[in-house]
Scaffold this motif. Structure first.
Motif, PDB file in Angstrom:
ATOM      1  N   UNK A 104       3.084   2.829  -2.490  1.00 52.53           N
ATOM      2  CA  UNK A 104       4.400   2.434  -1.988  1.00 52.53           C
ATOM      3  C   UNK A 104       5.444   2.438  -3.108  1.00 52.53           C
ATOM      4  N   UNK A 105       6.723   2.345  -2.712  1.00 48.38           N
ATOM      5  CA  UNK A 105       7.809   2.261  -3.676  1.00 48.38           C
ATOM      6  C   UNK A 105       8.502   3.593  -3.894  1.00 48.38           C
ATOM      7  N   UNK A 106       9.593   3.566  -4.691  1.00 48.27           N
ATOM      8  CA  UNK A 106      10.412   4.761  -4.881  1.00 48.27           C
ATOM      9  C   UNK A 106       9.661   5.868  -5.609  1.00 48.27           C
ATOM     10  N   UNK A 107       8.685   5.500  -6.437  1.00 53.10           N
ATOM     11  CA  UNK A 107       7.870   6.494  -7.125  1.00 53.10           C
ATOM     12  C   UNK A 107       6.410   6.413  -6.679  1.00 53.10           C
ATOM     13  N   UNK A 108       6.229   5.947  -5.442  1.00 50.63           N
ATOM     14  CA  UNK A 108       4.887   5.825  -4.891  1.00 50.63           C
ATOM     15  C   UNK A 108       4.357   7.149  -4.362  1.00 50.63           C
ATOM     16  N   UNK A 151       5.625   0.479 -11.466  1.00 54.83           N
ATOM     17  CA  UNK A 151       4.178   0.418 -11.244  1.00 54.83           C
ATOM     18  C   UNK A 151       3.541  -0.802 -11.906  1.00 54.83           C
ATOM     19  N   UNK A 152       4.345  -1.661 -12.508  1.00 55.22           N
ATOM     20  CA  UNK A 152       3.810  -2.700 -13.394  1.00 55.22           C
ATOM     21  C   UNK A 152       2.602  -3.447 -12.844  1.00 55.22           C
ATOM     22  N   UNK A 153       2.614  -3.721 -11.550  1.00 55.72           N
ATOM     23  CA  UNK A 153       1.520  -4.479 -10.948  1.00 55.72           C
ATOM     24  C   UNK A 153       0.184  -3.763 -11.097  1.00 55.72           C
ATOM     25  N   UNK A 154       0.231  -2.424 -11.219  1.00 54.81           N
ATOM     26  CA  UNK A 154      -1.001  -1.630 -11.266  1.00 54.81           C
ATOM     27  C   UNK A 154      -1.253  -0.982 -12.622  1.00 54.81           C
ATOM     28  N   UNK A 155      -0.339  -1.151 -13.569  1.00 53.93           N
ATOM     29  CA  UNK A 155      -0.511  -0.477 -14.859  1.00 53.93           C
ATOM     30  C   UNK A 155      -1.358  -1.323 -15.805  1.00 53.93           C
ATOM     31  N   UNK A 156      -2.550  -0.863 -16.091  1.00 52.61           N
ATOM     32  CA  UNK A 156      -3.394  -1.551 -17.064  1.00 52.61           C
ATOM     33  C   UNK A 156      -4.268  -0.523 -17.771  1.00 52.61           C
ATOM     34  N   UNK A 157      -4.891  -0.953 -18.853  1.00 54.62           N
ATOM     35  CA  UNK A 157      -5.546  -0.059 -19.797  1.00 54.62           C
ATOM     36  C   UNK A 157      -6.559   0.889 -19.136  1.00 54.62           C
TER      37      UNK A 157
END
Length: 735
Positions: free
Chosen positions: A562-566, A678-684
């Motif tokens: 979802x979202x503008x860049x989803x 994407x912050x909610x999903x951005x992880x290492x």
């Protein structure tokens, strides 16, 4: 009125253990205009059935279709048996092979004595057969017994469908319990939720409540708790849960607070062998058993004596000469440990030579044991969790490889592996690639299908995303420090100006340098703000298309739908780049999605009947309308699969896919948008997995700060598992 064909079953072409059948049917009449031309002709039909008898007349409800592989067939949704009511029909029925000892004359005598309702009369009052001249009591009892059994199965299926189950579910239930079906339903209809995983709790619950079960019935609460535990366990990837998580899970899914009765429920489930409670940890019984079995099996493998062959060093040297390569010390150590231990692990990131080592292990093993090609194949299993990963293994070793499911001979009808503890494989050496993707349950099934004298090598990178199913198997094995493990850390660059593998290593070590903004022969980072990502992505893809890249060679990846860049919105934009609308291309609108001929699509669910699986990527070959029904035909590397409206939801556009869906795959060119949105999903682990999908070229586009933030974000969900401590305890306390 439902469309139907009426007629006679002729023979079976294929039948499964769970009632799925393909057969031939002679059509006598129909109310379907599309089937009028088939009256008095024999057609192919498919569907779920209990028993079909050639002497019976049936009404099949369903629709005709043209299968791309099997041609014309009638797809049956449900059916009913037509009991003969006229004199000739009754005589033909009673004199059939179904009733041994009843000839045509005796059947005629029964029909004439008892009339057109003879069969109903026998069922309701068996003593009426005493009126039939020259019919012995023994044969009369046999007729009654056969007729009741014959009626029972069909009536039970009808009853189950009447209370809300589909024909397929009804067949599964009846095939499970047979003559005890009604007794099981009356004693505890919720038993179905434990025995038949394919039938949802909501279906069973609806049928139970409609039958008068109280909402607070302890049997209902037990089944609900068990299914909620299963849902949370597999959703989170945990192998056990705590009490509060289960209670809150029940509350959020049903609104019910079971805190006051939870202890009673959990003890009952323990008594029924459905769960295990250990030190306030709540396990599903199968996962508890899986952990224990894995620990014991691996321990026994490691402690089993093995003969060490001194020729390994010489054979490594000869391979270096033959292939004009030079193994580094870690690669040599990995090969030697694999050959000198019954269980070992080889781990490392991309570009560290894992594939090269698999090839070396197989060739040296073959030479040590003096095996020809066929002899090696008989005792060697090269396995991977996905078809794409197994294909890569085969290409690199020039030996057959397969998925773990195929090796274990998964039977979709019985939902069981045919290679199991009762029918073990004879292979002596197993090499499993992409081992980070293997969950506890699948590894448990693999070990059960192997003999105790097997040698096993796991190859993988636990820095990637964990398995879809429960556990962190590879990570726990490695971190236990109890097992033979070789960490590959030397990168092999394809070019002095290459960067992908170095970046992966830097991400793993959380030491990304400013050079990530530089351009290399295989890597580019294009800086832009979040609101300009879509526009720039389209421009890049237009240039890529002009350079001749097809859908197989390039893949875009993103972390969110979802979202503008989803993914959902970008797929629509990218469709207009890679496959714009033309009058010559047919289209189908499904919801807010337009499927178009030549579209790249992603498979979302397993369809083993068609030999396609979740994550497979194909291209829409053509779209057509057949007998008023729209059809999409998708080409999966030469395997053409037809989709009708009922399974359009099984595919979606695949121009850009989720990083999770890409796991186990490699693509020549990978493009990844990076944005604070994407912050909610951005992880290492997510970003590491994404960039390691790129084989030749990687393009990152977006905000550098968001990229760096993801590298240093370790706030991933930590799965609950006791495998690590169980391994340590076993190795440290067993002598």
């Amino acid at each position: 009125m439902e469309k139907y064909v009426k007629g006679n079953y002729r023979k079976s072409i294929y039948s499964s253990d769970r009632g799925y059948l393909i057969g031939l049917f002679k059509v006598r009449e129909t109310n379907d205009e599309n089937m009028k031309d088939y009256v008095n002709r024999t057609i192919t039909f498919t569907g779920y059935f209990y028993e079909l008898n050639e002497d019976d007349t049936y009404i099949l409800y369903g629709e005709a279709s043209n299968h791309p592989r099997y041609g014309f067939q009638y797809n049956v949704d449900n059916y009913e048996k037509v009991k003969p009511t006229d004199k000739d029909g009754i005589i033909e029925f009673l004199s059939s092979d179904l009733f041994p000892g009843v000839g045509e004359k005796l059947a005629q005598s029964i029909a004439e004595t008892l009339g057109d309702n003879a069969l109903d009369n026998i069922i309701s009052d068996p003593s009426c057969l005493s009126l039939v001249p020259r019919l012995s009591e023994k044969l009369a009892n046999r007729i009654v017994s056969i007729l009741k059994k014959y009626e029972e199965s069909h009536e039970m299926i009808v009853y189950l469908t009447d209370i809300g189950f589909t024909t397929k579910d009804a067949l599964s239930i009846y095939n499970k319990y047979k003559s005890a079906t009604m007794r099981t339903l009356e004693y505890n209809i919720y038993q179905i939720t434990y025995d038949l995983e394919d039938i949802t709790f909501s279906k069973v619950d609806s049928a139970a409540l409609n039958s008068g079960i109280d909402r607070k019935d302890i049997r209902r609460l037990e089944a609900l708790t068990y299914r909620v535990m299963k849902k949370i366990t597999y959703q989170n990837g945990d192998t056990f849960l705590d009490k509060d998580t289960i209670i809150n899970g029940i509350k959020s899914s049903t609104g019910m607070n079971l805190e006051d009765v939870f202890d009673e429920i959990s003890l009952n489930l323990t008594d029924k062998d459905k769960i295990v409670i250990k030190d306030n940890d709540y396990y599903l019984k199968e996962l508890y058993d899986s952990e224990d079995f894995i620990v014991n099996f691996v321990y026994n493998m490691c402690k089993r004596d093995i003969k060490i062959d001194k020729k390994v060093d010489d054979l490594l040297l000869s391979m270096e000469k033959a292939y004009n390569i030079k193994y580094n010390s870690k690669q040599k150590e990995a090969v030697k440990k694999a050959l000198e231990n019954n269980f070992s692990i080889i781990t490392g990131g991309p570009g560290t030579g894992k594939t090269t080592i698999i090839k070396a292990i197989t060739e040296i093993y073959q030479k040590i044991h003096k095996l020809d090609y066929d002899e090696l194949n008989d005792i060697l299993a090269l396995l991977a969790p996905t078809g794409r990963a197994s294909k890569r293994m085969s290409e690199s070793t020039l030996l057959p490889a397969s998925t773990i499911h195929r090796f274990l001979k998964w039977n979709k009808d019985s939902s069981e592996f045919m290679i199991n503890e009762y029918n073990k494989s004879n292979v002596k050496i197993v090499i499993v690639d992409e081992a980070s993707m293997i969950d506890i349950s699948l590894f448990y099934s693999l070990l059960k299908g192997l003999k105790s004298n097997v040698k096993m090598i796991l190859v993988g990178d636990y820095n990637q995303l964990p398995s879809v199913g429960p556990g962190t198997l590879l990570k726990d094995f490695i971190l236990s420090n109890c097992l033979p493990v070789v960490h590959l850390n030397l990168l092999y660059r394809q070019d002095e100006n290459s960067y992908i593998n170095s970046l992966a290593s830097d991400i793993k070590d959380e030491n990304v340098k400013d050079t990530f903004l530089n351009t290399y022969c295989d890597y580019t980072f294009l800086k832009c703000s979040s609101q300009h990502i879509r526009k720039n992505l389209k421009n890049i893809c237009m240039k890529i298309k002009e350079k001749g890249y097809d859908y197989k060679r390039v893949q875009l990846l993103a972390p969110m739908y979802k979202g503008e860049n989803g993914i959902d919105l970008l797929n629509k934009e990218l469709q207009e780049v890679f496959n714009p609308s033309k009058k010559s291309k047919k289209e189908i609108k499904y919801g807010d999605v337009v499927f178009r001929e030549n579209d790249k699509v992603l498979q979302l669910v397993n369809m083993p009947d068609e030999n396609i699986f979740n994550g497979d990527i194909g291209q829409i070959k053509f779209i057509k309308t057949s007998k008023g029904q729209k059809e999409i035909h998708v080409d999966f590397d030469g395997n053409i699969v037809k989709y009708t409206p009922k399974n359009f939801a099984s595919i979606k556009h695949g121009y850009i896919i989720s990083i999770h869906k890409s796991q186990g795959s490699e693509f020549e060119l990978v493009i990844i948008p990076i944005s604070h949105s994407y912050n909610r999903m951005l992880y290492k682990k997510l970003i590491y997995t994404a960039i390691t999908r790129a084989k030749r070229k990687l393009i990152l586009i977006g905000e550098p700060e968001a990229f760096l933030s993801s590298v240093y974000n370790k706030n991933e969900y930590i799965r609950k598992s006791h495998l690590l401590e169980k391994i340590k305890y076993k190795f440290e306390n067993t002598r």
